[in-house]
Design a protein around this motif. Structure first.
Motif, short mmCIF file in Angstrom:
data_model
loop_
_atom_site.label_atom_id
_atom_site.label_comp_id
_atom_site.label_asym_id
_atom_site.label_seq_id
_atom_site.Cartn_x
_atom_site.Cartn_y
_atom_site.Cartn_z
N GLY A 94 0.78 -1.20 0.11
CA GLY A 94 -0.06 0.02 0.07
C GLY A 94 0.92 1.25 -0.08
O GLY A 94 0.42 2.25 0.64
N GLY A 95 2.14 1.17 -0.50
CA GLY A 95 2.87 2.33 -0.69
C GLY A 95 2.18 3.48 -1.53
O GLY A 95 1.44 3.31 -2.44
N SER A 96 2.56 4.72 -1.27
CA SER A 96 1.58 5.83 -1.82
C SER A 96 2.45 6.44 -2.99
O SER A 96 2.00 7.27 -3.56
CB SER A 96 1.11 6.89 -0.77
OG SER A 96 2.31 7.03 0.37
N GLY A 97 3.86 6.25 -3.07
CA GLY A 97 4.54 6.88 -4.14
C GLY A 97 5.08 8.39 -3.71
O GLY A 97 4.59 8.77 -2.84
N ALA A 98 6.37 8.49 -4.12
CA ALA A 98 6.88 9.97 -3.67
C ALA A 98 6.43 10.99 -4.42
O ALA A 98 5.93 10.80 -5.48
CB ALA A 98 8.56 9.67 -3.78
N GLY A 99 6.49 11.89 -3.62
CA GLY A 99 5.90 13.37 -4.45
C GLY A 99 6.94 13.86 -5.34
O GLY A 99 8.04 13.36 -5.53
N TRP A 100 6.35 14.65 -6.20
CA TRP A 100 7.19 14.98 -7.48
C TRP A 100 8.35 15.89 -7.20
O TRP A 100 9.48 15.56 -7.66
CB TRP A 100 6.39 15.71 -8.46
CG TRP A 100 6.16 17.29 -8.15
CD1 TRP A 100 4.98 17.53 -7.34
CD2 TRP A 100 7.09 18.35 -8.20
NE1 TRP A 100 5.03 18.86 -7.12
CE2 TRP A 100 6.31 19.36 -7.57
CE3 TRP A 100 8.25 18.59 -8.85
CZ2 TRP A 100 6.79 20.86 -7.42
CZ3 TRP A 100 8.68 19.84 -8.53
CH2 TRP A 100 8.03 20.97 -8.06
N ARG A 101 8.31 16.56 -6.03
CA ARG A 101 9.68 17.40 -5.57
C ARG A 101 10.68 16.65 -4.89
O ARG A 101 11.55 16.79 -5.23
CB ARG A 101 9.24 18.14 -4.36
CG ARG A 101 9.67 19.49 -4.10
CD ARG A 101 9.10 20.07 -3.15
NE ARG A 101 7.75 20.86 -3.25
CZ ARG A 101 7.35 22.22 -3.51
NH1 ARG A 101 8.53 22.92 -3.58
NH2 ARG A 101 6.19 22.61 -3.86
#
Lengths: 478, 249
Positions: free
Chosen positions: A397-404
């Protein structure tokens, strides 16, 4: 139980501002940690004993599916009834239904983290069944509707005045007192009445022995012993990783568990139950139900990495040695398990959705790994969770890193693969940072790392990097 | 004469280059010839710790290519050494080729004090410096590398230096890379505690083996206790042997 794992930072901030919590945290971890250290010295060879415990957990986890089957077979042969609960709903449903079927009006409980995990008290209360915690600390937190602060001492942080007030309010005492002994005695008297005509008792399980089908509990107050021997129906709830192969293994694990938890060679009471009362016995339950809880553990077991979290024996040594726990206490972790123990277990069981802060609230100092009698490598596991979160792993259920963030690390890796680019990167970074210098320091940067500058300065970046200085050094001198 | 390859972490290269210079001075003092590969960049620690393994792998492969032919690789940073020595193996656990290359490199990578004491067998640099100092155990250096006796022996060997007891010497200063920024409140509480222990110890200087801790502790002292100083072991020891190599900034 109300799960608040997503409020780590907010709750941590409150606890950091709570003078009482802070004062208490200065004493407790140090004291427990030093007691643990001296207790370990009572082993003829402390290092070997530590490693032996780790190897037992190693075997237990390696052979877990098989050991659970052996345990079930032997427990049933002893006359126990075994119920496999897939999740908290199933476990709570089974226990509530059991209570209803027997017309039970109230139950007593021994301290158990697994029933905190289940939110069993709420489920029983909603079904109209009164529930009494009988461990003194749990009793206090129950009356106050607070989660446990520490695994060994759930109410250790509650001021005695507050205990006096709640005891007066609930009729545990008639006149105010702040004498801890008097308060303890009053609670004991109050709870003894509950044991007198007890129909159903509920406990957790510290260890389950596959070869004998035995469940083992350790305690200091004697209430679990009463919970196990006085009711007609006894329910022992165990998370499935509590099983060990043999009685000899269990004995060794108890030795490291007690030393790690409270600095005792053994708890004051250790009870081993193999089945309900037999016809020639005078006490003990007529029915023994063992609930084996999964609640996400089988899924965690599939991945050899997250499986490691199941080694945990809930001693709490990691809490006492963790610098972060030592500042914020148990509430910010937001579920049954706090400290490094919670940081590895909670994401394994609940996924990374609401535990993104838990897996990052760690400086990777490695103290938990060193002290863990079960051999968990917490830092490595936390780094694995972070990776799985960054890549948005579905299973966890990882949410993925933000673009920054993604941009920063991509830039870093691209620039870092070519030293000419890297040099350029260093120059740009210096120019950008030094725009905000005042003298030889930088006190803040608009749009910079605000958290850093909330309490710290940065040195202004020097005009020449080491690389440039090296080029200037006299080669003959080096 | 031993030829030592300098592993200069990016933090030292860009922010604290004097630590690199002191490292060179110490090695020269010990008859070691330093070499420096200008191709080196960042070991990937920050990306790895943040969960960016694919990016960290790229940096790690670059690092291995640059250093893998060196006999001795020495760095004034416990955490970066731990990354290369131990974490690279984890990073490449599903890549047999790079795992083998990382595995081959690992035993040749040393933290500075570990190299001086364990490898060169030197516990006394023969320096003199009059100061009362305390030693902060950086977590990676102490807990991950098991290095603690080495830096303390070197400090004790300096004439005129008194090494005083530091309460909570082995408790984290709260740096933890991005932790210091993302969990600023907790991190501040930890560095405040560390600074207080240091002030209570009565020492003039707080010595340590990790540039990360130094940035954190010195940054806090500068803001709240100006004039009080933390110093990297390399700088402290180089000062004791009268290092004159430093190039003016």
């Amino acid at each position: 139980m109300n799960i608040t794992t997503d409020k780590f930072k907010e709750t941590a901030r409150q606890e950091l501002a709570n003078a009482h919590t802070q004062k208490f945290l200065q004493i407790l971890p140090l004291r427990l940690a030093s007691r643990r250290d001296s207790a370990y010295q009572s082993f003829p060879d402390p290092v070997a004993a530590h490693r032996y415990g780790q190897s037992i957990r190693d075997e237990s986890i390696q052979r877990l599916p098989e050991l659970l089957q052996v345990f079930e077979t032997n427990a049933i042969a002893n006359g126990a009834r075994v119920f496999w609960a897939e999740d908290s709903r199933a476990a709570n449903g089974y226990i509530v239904e059991l209570a209803k079927r027997h017309g039970v009006s109230y139950v007593t409980k021994g301290k158990s983290m697994v029933t905190e995990e289940l939110g069993l008290n709420e489920a029983l209360t909603q079904a109209g069944i009164e529930t009494w915690e009988t461990d003194l600390g749990e009793f206090i937190t129950q009356l106050l509707h607070r989660p446990p602060f520490h695994i060994v001492g759930p109410a250790l942080n509650i001021p005695v005045e507050q205990i006096c007030d709640i005891f007066l309010q609930k009729g545990v005492i008639d006149a105010p007192t702040t004498d801890p002994v008097a308060l303890g005695m009053a609670a004991r008297r109050f709870l003894r009445e509950k044991f007198r005509d007890l129909q159903m008792g509920i406990t957790g399980v510290n260890m389950a022995v596959a070869e004998t089908g035995t469940v083992i509990n350790v305690e200091n107050e004697g209430n679990i012993r009463l919970n196990k021997s006085s009711p007609r129906i006894l329910v022992c709830v165990m998370s499935l990783e509590k099983v060990v192969p043999t009685l000899a293994d269990a004995m060794h694990m108890l030795r490291v568990l007690c030393r790690s938890a409270t600095g005792q060679a053994a708890g004051a009471y250790i009870s081993l139950d193999s089945g309900p009362k037999r016809s020639d016995e005078i006490d003990g339950p007529e029915e023994l139900h063992i609930v084996i809880l999964d609640n996400g553990r089988s899924a965690a077991y599939q991945d050899p990495k997250t499986r490691e979290a199941l080694r945990c024996i809930r001693c709490g040594a990691c809490l006492n040695t963790c610098p972060v726990y030592g500042k914020v206490g148990g509430y910010p972790y937001g579920w049954a398990y706090s400290g490094p123990m919670g940081q590895v277990l909670t994401p394994a069981l609940q996924g990374l959705g609401n535990t993104g802060d838990l897996i990052r609230a760690c400086t990777l100092c490695h103290r938990c790994k060193i002290i863990c009698p079960a051999g968990i490598d917490h830092p490595s596991l936390l780094l694995y969770y972070r990776y799985k979160d960054v890549v948005g792993d579905r299973a966890l259920g990882g949410s993925g890193a933000g673009w920054r963030e993604r941009f920063v690390h991509t830039l870093l890796s691209v620039a870092g693969s070519d030293h000419r680019l890297w040099r350029l990167f260093a120059k740009v970074a210096r120019l950008a940072a030094n725009r905000f210098r005042s003298g030889d320091r930088i006190h803040s940067m608009p749009n910079g790392p605000r958290g850093w500058f909330s309490s710290r300065d940065l040195p202004a970046l020097p005009a020449k990097t080491f690389r440039e200085r090296w080029a200037q050094m006299d080669p003959k001198k080096n | 004469m031993k030829r030592v390859s300098l592993f200069i972490p990016c933090l030292v290269d860009m922010v604290l280059p004097h630590i690199g210079e002191s490292t060179v001075a110490l090695l020269r003092h010990l008859d070691c010839e330093s070499t420096y590969h200008c191709e080196q960049t960042c070991c990937g620690l920050m990306s790895f710790n943040s969960g960016f393994r694919n990016e960290a792998r790229r940096l790690a492969r670059h690092f291995i290519r640059v250093f893998e032919n060196d006999e001795w690789i020495v760095s004034p940073s416990g955490s970066c050494v731990n990354m290369v020595k131990n974490r690279y193996l984890e990073l490449f656990d599903d890549d047999p080729v790079w795992f083998a290359r990382a595995h081959d490199l690992a035993p040749r990578v040393y933290e500075l004090s570990q190299f001086i004491v364990d490898h060169l067998g030197v516990e006394d640099l023969g320096g003199t410096r009059h100061a009362k100092v305390a030693y902060h155990e950086s977590c990676s250096t102490l807990n991950a590398l098991g290095v603690s006796a080495q830096p303390k022996a070197l400090i004790r060997s300096v004439r005129g230096t008194e090494l005083v007891e530091l309460t909570g010497a082995d408790i984290c200063c709260g740096f933890g890379g991005t932790f210091a920024n993302s969990f600023a409140d907790v991190s501040t509480a930890l560095v405040r505690q560390k600074a207080q222990y240091f002030l209570d110890s009565g020492a003039d200087l707080l010595v340590m083996c990790d540039p990360g801790c130094l940035l954190n502790i010195q940054g806090y002292l500068d803001r709240h206790h100006p004039g009080r100083g933390a110093v990297h072991l390399a700088d402290y020891l180089a000062g004791s042997i009268g290092d004159k190599t430093q190039v003016a900034t």
